[in-house]
Scaffold this motif. Structure first.
Motif, PDB file in Angstrom:
ATOM      1  N   PRO A  35      51.895  31.119  34.878  1.00 24.87           N
ATOM      2  CA  PRO A  35      50.666  31.885  35.045  1.00 24.87           C
ATOM      3  C   PRO A  35      50.371  32.747  33.843  1.00 24.87           C
ATOM      4  O   PRO A  35      51.234  33.064  33.043  1.00 24.87           O
ATOM      5  CB  PRO A  35      50.977  32.748  36.290  1.00 24.87           C
ATOM      6  CG  PRO A  35      52.457  32.863  36.290  1.00 24.87           C
ATOM      7  CD  PRO A  35      52.979  31.588  35.720  1.00 24.87           C
ATOM      8  N   ARG A  84      49.865  35.799  31.572  1.00 18.32           N
ATOM      9  CA  ARG A  84      50.504  37.111  31.533  1.00 18.32           C
ATOM     10  C   ARG A  84      50.070  37.842  30.270  1.00 18.32           C
ATOM     11  O   ARG A  84      49.651  37.223  29.300  1.00 18.32           O
ATOM     12  CB  ARG A  84      52.036  37.004  31.539  1.00 18.32           C
ATOM     13  CG  ARG A  84      52.587  36.145  32.653  1.00 18.32           C
ATOM     14  CD  ARG A  84      54.099  36.178  32.585  1.00 18.32           C
ATOM     15  NE  ARG A  84      54.680  35.257  33.526  1.00 18.32           N
ATOM     16  CZ  ARG A  84      55.000  34.009  33.250  1.00 18.32           C
ATOM     17  NH1 ARG A  84      54.781  33.529  32.048  1.00 18.32           N
ATOM     18  NH2 ARG A  84      55.538  33.236  34.160  1.00 18.32           N
ATOM     19  N   LEU A 117      53.807  32.944  41.940  1.00 15.64           N
ATOM     20  CA  LEU A 117      53.144  34.222  42.214  1.00 15.64           C
ATOM     21  C   LEU A 117      51.648  34.057  42.425  1.00 15.64           C
ATOM     22  O   LEU A 117      50.998  34.943  42.990  1.00 15.64           O
ATOM     23  CB  LEU A 117      53.403  35.202  41.062  1.00 15.64           C
ATOM     24  CG  LEU A 117      54.859  35.645  40.878  1.00 15.64           C
ATOM     25  CD1 LEU A 117      54.995  36.499  39.626  1.00 15.64           C
ATOM     26  CD2 LEU A 117      55.354  36.403  42.098  1.00 15.64           C
ATOM     27  N   GLU A 118      51.100  32.929  41.982  1.00 17.79           N
ATOM     28  CA  GLU A 118      49.678  32.695  42.193  1.00 17.79           C
ATOM     29  C   GLU A 118      49.342  32.614  43.680  1.00 17.79           C
ATOM     30  O   GLU A 118      48.205  32.856  44.078  1.00 17.79           O
ATOM     31  CB  GLU A 118      49.255  31.406  41.494  1.00 17.79           C
ATOM     32  CG  GLU A 118      49.402  31.454  39.978  1.00 17.79           C
ATOM     33  CD  GLU A 118      49.051  30.129  39.332  1.00 17.79           C
ATOM     34  OE1 GLU A 118      48.751  29.174  40.085  1.00 17.79           O
ATOM     35  OE2 GLU A 118      49.080  30.041  38.096  1.00 17.79           O
ATOM     36  N   LEU A 141      50.196  34.580  45.925  1.00 15.63           N
ATOM     37  CA  LEU A 141      49.883  35.914  46.435  1.00 15.63           C
ATOM     38  C   LEU A 141      48.433  36.294  46.199  1.00 15.63           C
ATOM     39  O   LEU A 141      47.921  37.225  46.829  1.00 15.63           O
ATOM     40  CB  LEU A 141      50.807  36.949  45.777  1.00 15.63           C
ATOM     41  CG  LEU A 141      52.307  36.738  45.990  1.00 15.63           C
ATOM     42  CD1 LEU A 141      53.093  37.768  45.199  1.00 15.63           C
ATOM     43  CD2 LEU A 141      52.660  36.801  47.464  1.00 15.63           C
ATOM     44  N   GLU A 142      47.759  35.597  45.286  1.00 18.12           N
ATOM     45  CA  GLU A 142      46.377  35.918  44.957  1.00 18.12           C
ATOM     46  C   GLU A 142      45.387  35.109  45.779  1.00 18.12           C
ATOM     47  O   GLU A 142      44.184  35.315  45.680  1.00 18.12           O
ATOM     48  CB  GLU A 142      46.119  35.664  43.460  1.00 18.12           C
ATOM     49  CG  GLU A 142      47.059  36.406  42.535  1.00 18.12           C
ATOM     50  CD  GLU A 142      46.890  37.904  42.647  1.00 18.12           C
ATOM     51  OE1 GLU A 142      45.800  38.345  43.023  1.00 18.12           O
ATOM     52  OE2 GLU A 142      47.855  38.632  42.365  1.00 18.12           O
ATOM     53  N   ARG A 143      45.864  34.190  46.564  1.00 17.80           N
ATOM     54  CA  ARG A 143      44.956  33.322  47.308  1.00 17.80           C
ATOM     55  C   ARG A 143      44.414  34.028  48.547  1.00 17.80           C
ATOM     56  O   ARG A 143      44.940  35.045  48.992  1.00 17.80           O
ATOM     57  CB  ARG A 143      45.675  32.038  47.714  1.00 17.80           C
ATOM     58  CG  ARG A 143      46.114  31.231  46.517  1.00 17.80           C
ATOM     59  CD  ARG A 143      46.756  29.946  46.959  1.00 17.80           C
ATOM     60  NE  ARG A 143      47.154  29.139  45.815  1.00 17.80           N
ATOM     61  CZ  ARG A 143      47.739  27.955  45.913  1.00 17.80           C
ATOM     62  NH1 ARG A 143      47.994  27.437  47.092  1.00 17.80           N
ATOM     63  NH2 ARG A 143      48.064  27.287  44.834  1.00 17.80           N
ATOM     64  N   TRP A 171      44.262  34.584  52.147  1.00 18.75           N
ATOM     65  CA  TRP A 171      45.142  34.349  53.287  1.00 18.75           C
ATOM     66  C   TRP A 171      44.394  34.633  54.580  1.00 18.75           C
ATOM     67  O   TRP A 171      43.645  35.609  54.682  1.00 18.75           O
ATOM     68  CB  TRP A 171      46.376  35.247  53.205  1.00 18.75           C
ATOM     69  CG  TRP A 171      47.355  34.838  52.158  1.00 18.75           C
ATOM     70  CD1 TRP A 171      47.222  34.974  50.812  1.00 18.75           C
ATOM     71  CD2 TRP A 171      48.612  34.213  52.371  1.00 18.75           C
ATOM     72  NE1 TRP A 171      48.317  34.474  50.164  1.00 18.75           N
ATOM     73  CE2 TRP A 171      49.198  34.004  51.107  1.00 18.75           C
ATOM     74  CE3 TRP A 171      49.312  33.818  53.494  1.00 18.75           C
ATOM     75  CZ2 TRP A 171      50.438  33.408  50.949  1.00 18.75           C
ATOM     76  CZ3 TRP A 171      50.557  33.230  53.352  1.00 18.75           C
ATOM     77  CH2 TRP A 171      51.108  33.026  52.083  1.00 18.75           C
ATOM     78  N   GLN A 187      53.802  43.256  38.656  1.00 14.69           N
ATOM     79  CA  GLN A 187      52.336  43.239  38.613  1.00 14.69           C
ATOM     80  C   GLN A 187      51.732  42.956  39.985  1.00 14.69           C
ATOM     81  O   GLN A 187      50.578  43.320  40.242  1.00 14.69           O
ATOM     82  CB  GLN A 187      51.853  42.180  37.611  1.00 14.69           C
ATOM     83  CG  GLN A 187      52.538  42.229  36.250  1.00 14.69           C
ATOM     84  CD  GLN A 187      52.355  43.550  35.556  1.00 14.69           C
ATOM     85  OE1 GLN A 187      51.283  44.143  35.635  1.00 14.69           O
ATOM     86  NE2 GLN A 187      53.393  44.035  34.880  1.00 14.69           N
ATOM     87  N   THR A 188      52.483  42.300  40.867  1.00 13.52           N
ATOM     88  CA  THR A 188      51.947  41.909  42.178  1.00 13.52           C
ATOM     89  C   THR A 188      52.335  42.867  43.293  1.00 13.52           C
ATOM     90  O   THR A 188      51.802  42.757  44.400  1.00 13.52           O
ATOM     91  CB  THR A 188      52.451  40.504  42.543  1.00 13.52           C
ATOM     92  OG1 THR A 188      53.878  40.528  42.701  1.00 13.52           O
ATOM     93  CG2 THR A 188      52.099  39.501  41.449  1.00 13.52           C
ATOM     94  N   ARG A 244      49.674  44.781  45.452  1.00 11.56           N
ATOM     95  CA  ARG A 244      48.815  43.954  46.302  1.00 11.56           C
ATOM     96  C   ARG A 244      49.566  43.325  47.471  1.00 11.56           C
ATOM     97  O   ARG A 244      48.940  42.784  48.385  1.00 11.56           O
ATOM     98  CB  ARG A 244      48.166  42.861  45.458  1.00 11.56           C
ATOM     99  CG  ARG A 244      47.242  43.405  44.389  1.00 11.56           C
ATOM    100  CD  ARG A 244      46.514  42.302  43.668  1.00 11.56           C
ATOM    101  NE  ARG A 244      47.409  41.499  42.849  1.00 11.56           N
ATOM    102  CZ  ARG A 244      47.767  41.812  41.598  1.00 11.56           C
ATOM    103  NH1 ARG A 244      47.304  42.924  41.052  1.00 11.56           N
ATOM    104  NH2 ARG A 244      48.581  41.042  40.906  1.00 11.56           N
ATOM    105  N   LYS A 298      48.065  42.431  51.218  1.00  8.87           N
ATOM    106  CA  LYS A 298      48.010  41.049  51.687  1.00  8.87           C
ATOM    107  C   LYS A 298      48.804  40.860  52.974  1.00  8.87           C
ATOM    108  O   LYS A 298      48.387  40.139  53.877  1.00  8.87           O
ATOM    109  CB  LYS A 298      48.558  40.120  50.610  1.00  8.87           C
ATOM    110  CG  LYS A 298      47.666  39.966  49.384  1.00  8.87           C
ATOM    111  CD  LYS A 298      46.547  38.977  49.664  1.00  8.87           C
ATOM    112  CE  LYS A 298      45.750  38.700  48.387  1.00  8.87           C
ATOM    113  NZ  LYS A 298      44.674  37.730  48.627  1.00  8.87           N
TER     114      LYS A 298
END
Length: 645
Positions: A321, A323, A380-381, A383-385, A387, A410-411, A414, A418
C-alpha cells in the motif's frame, strides 16, 4: 479296484463320486471317455489322465488336490471343475485352449494368473479364495461371467478389457471406495453386478453411486434396476458434481491463502534482513527503524547506522500500500523472492468458515468468526473498506502479522470507529522493538486485552515493557496482557516506576506542547460525556465527572507519545525547542542514497529486459548499412578523413 460294472469299454461317461479314491484310477482302455466325475473323494494328485485324449468334462469337486499338475495333456477339455480343493496356484493350463468353464472356487488361490491365453473361456469361478487384486484378465475375450465372491479384493482393474462380460459377482470382499469401481464404467456389456457385503455397500447413496458409475446395469445385488432408481442416481450425480465444484473452489481458495501467507512471511523475512542493523556499545536491544535518523529527533538515538552490505536488498517500487516516503520506508519495501522453498510455521492457521476479504500475492485479510486476521502490509487496506454495521460489530479480535508496526500506527485511530466492539489486539511479527511504540496504542481509545508475541517483537524481551504498557494505557483498564491478568499490584508498581518520570517530563515540556496535550485530554473527557455512556449505566453526575477523568489520558501519560511519521511539528515554538540540523542532513542523505539505489536497480532491470531487442536492432542497422558495400566504404573513408584532420 474298479469292477466291470463301473464302466464299459465303449462308455463315454463315468461316475466315480464318493468312492473314497485316493488317486485317479487307470482308465487307459477308455480312450473314448468324454465325461469323468470324481466328486467327493480323497484324491491328492492328478495321475493316469494323460491317455484320456477325448475327455471334455472333468469334475474333481471336493477332493484333496493341492497342485494342478497332471491335466496338461487334456487338450480337448472344455469343463474343469476343481472347486473345494487345496490348490494354491493357477497353473498347467497352457494346453487347455478349448476350455469353456473353469471352476476353482473354495481353494487357497491368492492371485489370478496363467489364464490370459484362454480366449474361449466363458465362465470363471474363483469364489472363496484369498485373491486381493483383480488382474491379468487381458485375453479372456469370451468371458461372460466372473465370480469372485468371498475373497479379499480391494483393487479392481482390467475388468473393462473384457468385451463380453455380462455378470460380475464381487459380494463379500473389501472394496471400500467408489473410485475403485471406475473401470466398471468403461464396460459396455456388464448388466449384472453384486457388491453386497463390501464396506461401500453400507454407504447411504450406495445404489445411486453404482448406477452413476455403471450406466448399462440391469441388476444390482440380484435386484432389478427400476426407472426410479436411475432417476435418483441422476439427482445424486448432480449433487455430487456440485459438491465437487464447491470442494474444488475450497481447495483453490485454501491454496491461494497458503501461498499469500507464505509470500507475506517471505516478504517480512526480507524486511527483517534489511532492518537488522549492527549493535552499538554492546546493547542487546535490536535497532529498529524507529531509531533511524529518518524519524524525528525526539525518537532518534543520534547514531547513523547502515545495513550490512552483504544483506540482500531487493527494492520493489510500488509494492504494498501507499505510504509516506522516507529513508526507513524505502527499507520497508525490501522484499524477498516470492515462492521460495522456505515455508515458515504459521501459528494463525485458519479454521471453520472463513470469509475472504482480500487476496493477492503477498498479503491476505480474512474474517473468521469474530477474528479479523491481517497478513502482510497490503492487508491494511481492508480496514479502509466500507464495512456493514453487523459485520463490523461482530469483530472483537484483530490479529496483525508480517506488518511493520509503523504502518499499523497509521490505522489505529480509525480502528475503534470501524469496529466498535473491538476488545483484543494481537501483534505477531510486527517489529515492536521500543517502549515508545507501545504508547501509540493509546490511539485505539479502549481495549480489554493485548497480546504481543515474542516472535518478531523484540520489545517483549525488555524487563519493563509490561509495566510501561500498564502505565501508559491506564485509562484503558486493561484486563489481560499476553494472557496474564493485570492486577491492582501491577497497576501500583507501574505507577511507582513511571509516575515520577512522567512528572519530570511534564515539568520539562514546553508550554505550547502542554496546552495541546491538555486540550486533547479535555476533548476526550467531553466525548465521554456526550456519548452518554455514564447515563446508560445509571451513574450520577459526580461519577460521570470522575469516570471522564479516568477515561481521559493524564497529562504525564500523554507525554509518553509515539508520533506517527507523517505528523509535523505542532507549532513553530515547539519546533524550535530541539533543532537538529545534523539529523535532517542525515535523513536527506539517506533518502538520496536509497532513491539512487532504487533508480539504479530499476534502470538495470529495464536494460536487462530491453537489451535483447536493442541488440537485434543494432545488428539489423549494421547489416543495413553494409548492404550497399560501395556506399559503406565511402562513408567509412569519409569518417576516417575527418578524424585525421
Amino acid at each position: 479296484m474298479l469292477s466291470s460294472d463301473d464302466y464299459s469299454p465303449r462308455s463315454e461317461r463315468m461316475d466315480l463320486d464318493r468312492r473314497c479314491l485316493e488317486e485317479c484310477p487307470q482308465l487307459g482302455i477308455l480312450d473314448g471317455l468324454r465325461l469323468l466325475n470324481l466328486q467327493h473323494n480323497l484324491i491328492t494328485k492328478l495321475q493316469n489322465l494323460s491317455q484320456l485324449r477325448k475327455l471334455v468334462f472333468l469334475d474333481l469337486y471336493d477332493n484333496h488336490v493341492s497342485e494342478m499338475t497332471g491335466i496338461e495333456a487334456l487338450r480337448s477339455l472344455r469343463v474343469l471343475m476343481m472347486g473345494k480343493n487345496r490348490i494354491h496356484k493357477m497353473c498347467c493350463l497352457e494346453n487347455l485352449s478349448k476350455l469353456d468353464i473353469l471352476d476353482l472356487h473354495g481353494n487357497q488361490i491368492s492371485r489370478i494368473e496363467n489364464i490370459s491365453h484362454l480366449s474361449k473361456l466363458r465362465i470363471l469361478n474363483l469364489a472363496g479364495n484369498s485373491i486381493s487384486r483383480v488382474e491379468n484378465l487381458c485375453g479372456l475375450d469370451s468371458l461372460t461371467e466372473l465370480n469372485l465372491r468371498h475373497n479379499c479384493i480391494s483393487i479392481l482393474t482390467e475388468v473393462d478389457r473384457l468385451p463380453h462380460l455380462q455378470r460380475l459377482f464381487l459380494s463379500c470382499n473389501n472394496i471400500t471406495r467408489f473410485y475403485e469401481l471406475a473401470c466398471l464404467g468403461e464396460s459396455c456389456s456388464l448388466s449384472e453386478l453384486t457388491l453386497d457385503g463390501n464396506p461401500l455397500a453400507l454407504e447411504t447413496w450406495y445404489k445411486q453411486a453404482v448406477l452413476r458409475c455403471v450406466l448399462h446395469l440391469r441388476q444390482l445385488d440380484m435386484k432389478r434396476i427400476t426407472d426410479e432408481d436411475r432417476r435418483m442416481a441422476g439427482v445424486q450425480a448432480r449433487k455430487e458434481e456440485e459438491k465437487k465444484r464447491e470442494s474444488h473452489k475450497q481447495t483453490i481458495h485454501k491454496e491461494k491463502r497458503r501461498l499469500a501467507i507464505r509470500n507475506a512471511a517471505q516478504q517480512w523475512e526480507g524486511v527483517k534482513a534489511c532492518l537488522e542493523l549492527p549493535q552499538q556499545n554492546g546493547s542487546k536491544e535490536e535497532v529498529s527503524p524507529e531509531n533511524s535518523p529518518a524519524h524525528s529527533p525526539a525518537q532518534s538515538n543520534g547514531l547513523t547506522q547502515e545495513p550490512s552490505p552483504d544483506e540482500p536488498r531487493r527494492v520493489s517500487p510500488g509494492s504494498g500500500p501507499e505510504r509516506p516516503t522516507g529513508g526507513s520506508e524505502n527499507r520497508l519495501r525490501a522484499n524477498s523472492r516470492p515462492n521460495s522453498p522456505r515455508d515458515p510455521k504459521l501459528l494463525e492457521a485458519g479454521g471453520g468458515s472463513i470469509q475472504s476479504l482480500s487476496l493477492s500475492d503477498s498479503h491476505l485479510a480474512e474474517l473468521d468468526g469474530d477474528t479479523l486476521r491481517l497478513f502482510g502490509p497490503g492487508a491494511l487496506e481492508a480496514l479502509e473498506r466500507g464495512w456493514g454495521v453487523q459485520t463490523a460489530a461482530a469483530v472483537t479480535v484483530i490479529t496483525f502479522r508480517y506488518i511493520h508496526f509503523d504502518a499499523i500506527v497509521q490505522t489505529l485511530p480509525r480502528i475503534r470507529v470501524k469496529f466498535p466492539n473491538l476488545s483484543h489486539l494481537i501483534f505477531l511479527e510486527t517489529n515492536i522493538s521500543r517502549l515508545p511504540q507501545l504508547a501509540a496504542l493509546a490511539q485505539v481509545r479502549r481495549v480489554d486485552q493485548l497480546t504481543i508475541h515474542p516472535e518478531g517483537n523484540p520489545v517483549v524481551s525488555l524487563a519493563l515493557w509490561r509495566s510501561f504498557l500498564i502505565y501508559r494505557l491506564h485509562h484503558f483498564n486493561l484486563q489481560r496482557i499476553n494472557g496474564l491478568e493485570v492486577t491492582m499490584n501491577d497497576v501500583i508498581a507501574a505507577e511507582r516506576m513511571f509516575g515520577t518520570l512522567g512528572h519530570i517530563a511534564a515539568s520539562e515540556t514546553p508550554r505550547c506542547r502542554l496546552l495541546l496535550l491538555l486540550e486533547e485530554s479535555r476533548k476526550r473527557q467531553l466525548q465521554f460525556l456526550l456519548e452518554g455512556r455514564g447515563r446508560r449505566a445509571g451513574l450520577s453526575p459526580e461519577e460521570l465527572r470522575d469516570n471522564g477523568k479516568l477515561l481521559g489520558e493524564g497529562l504525564s501519560r500523554a507525554l509518553f507519545n509515539y508520533p506517527s511519521r507523517d505528523c509535523s511539528t505542532d507549532s513553530p515554538e515547539e519546533g524550535a525547542v530541539e533543532p537538529s540540523e545534523r539529523a535532517a542532513m542525515t535523513e536527506q542523505y539517506l533518502r538520496e542514497l536509497v532513491k539512487r539505489a532504487s533508480d539504479t536497480n530499476l534502470k538495470g532491470e529495464a536494460l536487462h529486459k530491453l537489451w535483447p531487442a536493442m541488440f537485434v536492432e543494432m545488428v539489423r542497422d549494421c547489416v543495413l548499412e553494409m548492404k550497399d558495400q560501395a556506399t559503406f566504404r565511402q562513408a567509412g573513408l569519409a569518417r576516417l578523413s575527418q578524424a585525421s584532420k
